[in-house]
Design a protein around this motif. Structure first.
Motif, PDB file in Angstrom:
ATOM      1  N   TYR A  88      45.792  71.548  -2.939  1.00 37.17           N
ATOM      2  CA  TYR A  88      46.021  71.911  -4.335  1.00 37.17           C
ATOM      3  C   TYR A  88      46.239  73.408  -4.516  1.00 37.17           C
ATOM      4  CZ  TYR A  88      44.284  67.208  -5.324  1.00 37.17           C
ATOM      5  OH  TYR A  88      44.092  65.860  -5.358  1.00 37.17           O
ATOM      6  N   ASP A  90      48.117  75.236  -3.006  1.00 36.61           N
ATOM      7  CA  ASP A  90      49.522  75.574  -2.793  1.00 36.61           C
ATOM      8  C   ASP A  90      50.427  75.039  -3.904  1.00 36.61           C
ATOM      9  OD1 ASP A  90      48.839  76.761  -0.355  1.00 36.61           O
ATOM     10  OD2 ASP A  90      49.011  74.853   0.704  1.00 36.61           O
ATOM     11  N   HIS A  91      49.832  74.468  -4.965  1.00 39.47           N
ATOM     12  CA  HIS A  91      50.633  73.865  -6.027  1.00 39.47           C
ATOM     13  C   HIS A  91      50.219  74.404  -7.389  1.00 39.47           C
ATOM     14  CE1 HIS A  91      52.588  70.956  -3.370  1.00 39.47           C
ATOM     15  NE2 HIS A  91      51.424  70.890  -2.751  1.00 39.47           N
ATOM     16  N   THR A  92      51.124  74.293  -8.355  1.00 38.76           N
ATOM     17  CA  THR A  92      50.867  74.821  -9.685  1.00 38.76           C
ATOM     18  C   THR A  92      49.926  73.909 -10.466  1.00 38.76           C
ATOM     19  OG1 THR A  92      52.700  73.641 -10.735  1.00 38.76           O
ATOM     20  CG2 THR A  92      53.201  75.778  -9.711  1.00 38.76           C
ATOM     21  N   GLU A  93      49.334  74.460 -11.507  1.00 33.72           N
ATOM     22  CA  GLU A  93      48.466  73.656 -12.371  1.00 33.72           C
ATOM     23  C   GLU A  93      49.247  72.511 -13.006  1.00 33.72           C
ATOM     24  OE1 GLU A  93      47.139  76.797 -14.936  1.00 33.72           O
ATOM     25  OE2 GLU A  93      45.175  76.877 -13.952  1.00 33.72           O
ATOM     26  N   GLN A  94      50.509  72.755 -13.313  1.00 34.07           N
ATOM     27  CA  GLN A  94      51.331  71.716 -13.918  1.00 34.07           C
ATOM     28  C   GLN A  94      51.516  70.541 -12.962  1.00 34.07           C
ATOM     29  OE1 GLN A  94      52.516  71.684 -17.101  1.00 34.07           O
ATOM     30  NE2 GLN A  94      53.276  69.620 -16.721  1.00 34.07           N
ATOM     31  N   HIS A  95      51.778  70.846 -11.693  1.00 34.79           N
ATOM     32  CA  HIS A  95      51.948  69.782 -10.701  1.00 34.79           C
ATOM     33  C   HIS A  95      50.663  68.980 -10.533  1.00 34.79           C
ATOM     34  CE1 HIS A  95      55.448  72.178  -8.722  1.00 34.79           C
ATOM     35  NE2 HIS A  95      55.847  71.465  -9.753  1.00 34.79           N
ATOM     36  N   ILE A  96      49.524  69.682 -10.509  1.00 35.51           N
ATOM     37  CA  ILE A  96      48.243  69.002 -10.359  1.00 35.51           C
ATOM     38  C   ILE A  96      47.985  68.089 -11.557  1.00 35.51           C
ATOM     39  CG2 ILE A  96      45.739  69.341 -10.269  1.00 35.51           C
ATOM     40  CD1 ILE A  96      46.301  71.941  -8.710  1.00 35.51           C
ATOM     41  N   GLU A  98      50.176  66.668 -13.478  1.00 36.88           N
ATOM     42  CA  GLU A  98      51.072  65.504 -13.437  1.00 36.88           C
ATOM     43  C   GLU A  98      50.535  64.417 -12.499  1.00 36.88           C
ATOM     44  OE1 GLU A  98      55.157  68.035 -14.417  1.00 36.88           O
ATOM     45  OE2 GLU A  98      54.760  67.323 -12.386  1.00 36.88           O
ATOM     46  N   VAL A  99      49.949  64.845 -11.372  1.00 35.57           N
ATOM     47  CA  VAL A  99      49.346  63.872 -10.466  1.00 35.57           C
ATOM     48  C   VAL A  99      48.107  63.258 -11.110  1.00 35.57           C
ATOM     49  CG1 VAL A  99      48.208  63.577  -8.235  1.00 35.57           C
ATOM     50  CG2 VAL A  99      50.259  64.981  -8.404  1.00 35.57           C
ATOM     51  N   ARG A 100      47.323  64.090 -11.770  1.00 38.56           N
ATOM     52  CA  ARG A 100      46.132  63.590 -12.453  1.00 38.56           C
ATOM     53  C   ARG A 100      46.493  62.552 -13.508  1.00 38.56           C
ATOM     54  NH1 ARG A 100      42.158  66.740 -15.800  1.00 38.56           N
ATOM     55  NH2 ARG A 100      41.553  64.589 -16.245  1.00 38.56           N
ATOM     56  N   ALA A 221      48.875  69.439 -21.108  1.00 39.12           N
ATOM     57  CA  ALA A 221      50.171  69.886 -20.582  1.00 39.12           C
ATOM     58  C   ALA A 221      50.824  70.874 -21.547  1.00 39.12           C
ATOM     59  CB  ALA A 221      51.078  68.689 -20.339  1.00 39.12           C
TER      60      ALA A 221
END
Length: 226
Positions: A88, A90-96, A98-100, A221
């Motif tokens: 996590y 290595d990824h943006t808060e937005q990407h996290i 979206e997975v959540r 978001a």
């Protein structure tokens, strides 16, 4: 037939397994410091070098974090959670988020299908603890209770793999909550995705459970986008 001696695992592997079991059982809670080296050496009956090998193995997997001069802390409840936690970063808060969204909606749907009366009672108790912590300004306790609510929903889904994956969000989720808490005008007691979710789970209304989770995370978001 000649008998060959049984292969015994190296002592460091045995120590690693025992340390892992202490974490996975919850005896050493997430984000808390584990006992000191002298305590562990005495309890396990091993040398400092062997103990450090076991700790190093779990630190490499992401389950433990060694802080020089401060001790060793539990960072994840399994190797899977530990690997995900590192990923996590290595990824943006937005990407996290979206997975959540995918995990939360499925957890909500399954919890509405499988949750027990004990699950519902536990969810409502966590929401009460969340509200009380927010009112008195104890934001660490507020964040723990809020995370505990979401984690219990995942547990109530009845799917242990989904629950395990969800647990991997613990550290990222906790930090995100504390960031949100500092927003001007932010209220840490939203009904969407929380009280309304508990209501939907108790009513076994899968569509309502998914809908309130969607509204809650879409609101998050929008905050991130802003």
């Amino acid at each position: 037939m000649a008998l060959s001696p049984s292969a015994r695992p190296p002592l460091a592997d045995e120590v690693t397994a025992k340390l892992r079991a202490m974490v996975q059982s919850g005896e050493w809670p997430l984000h808390q410091r584990i006992p000191s080296e002298p305590e562990l050496m005495a309890g396990l009956g091993v040398s400092r070098g062997t103990l450090r090998e076991g700790i190093k193995a779990l630190a490499h997997s992401g389950m433990l974090e060694v802080r020089r001069g401060d001790g060793t802390y539990v960072r994840a409840t399994s190797e899977l959670s530990g690997a995900a936690r590192r990923m996590y970063q290595d990824h943006t808060e937005q990407h996290i988020l979206e997975v959540r969204l995918g995990l939360d909606t499925q957890a909500a749907r399954l919890a509405a299908r499988h949750a027990t009366a004990d699950d519902v009672t536990a969810l409502r108790a966590l929401l009460t603890a969340r509200d009380q912590a927010w009112t008195r300004g104890d934001y660490e306790a507020w964040a723990r209770a809020d995370w505990g609510f979401h984690e219990r929903v995942a547990q109530a889904s009845g799917n242990p793999l989904l629950h395990e994956l969800y647990l991997s969000f613990g550290s990222a989720f906790h930090q995100d909550l504390l960031k949100q808490q500092r927003r001007p005008g932010f209220d840490g007691r939203p009904h969407e995705g929380h009280d309304l979710l508990a209501d939907a789970i108790e009513a076994r209304d899968e569509d309502a459970a998914v809908a309130t989770v969607d509204r809650n995370l879409n609101s998050c978001a929008e905050w991130l986008a802003g």
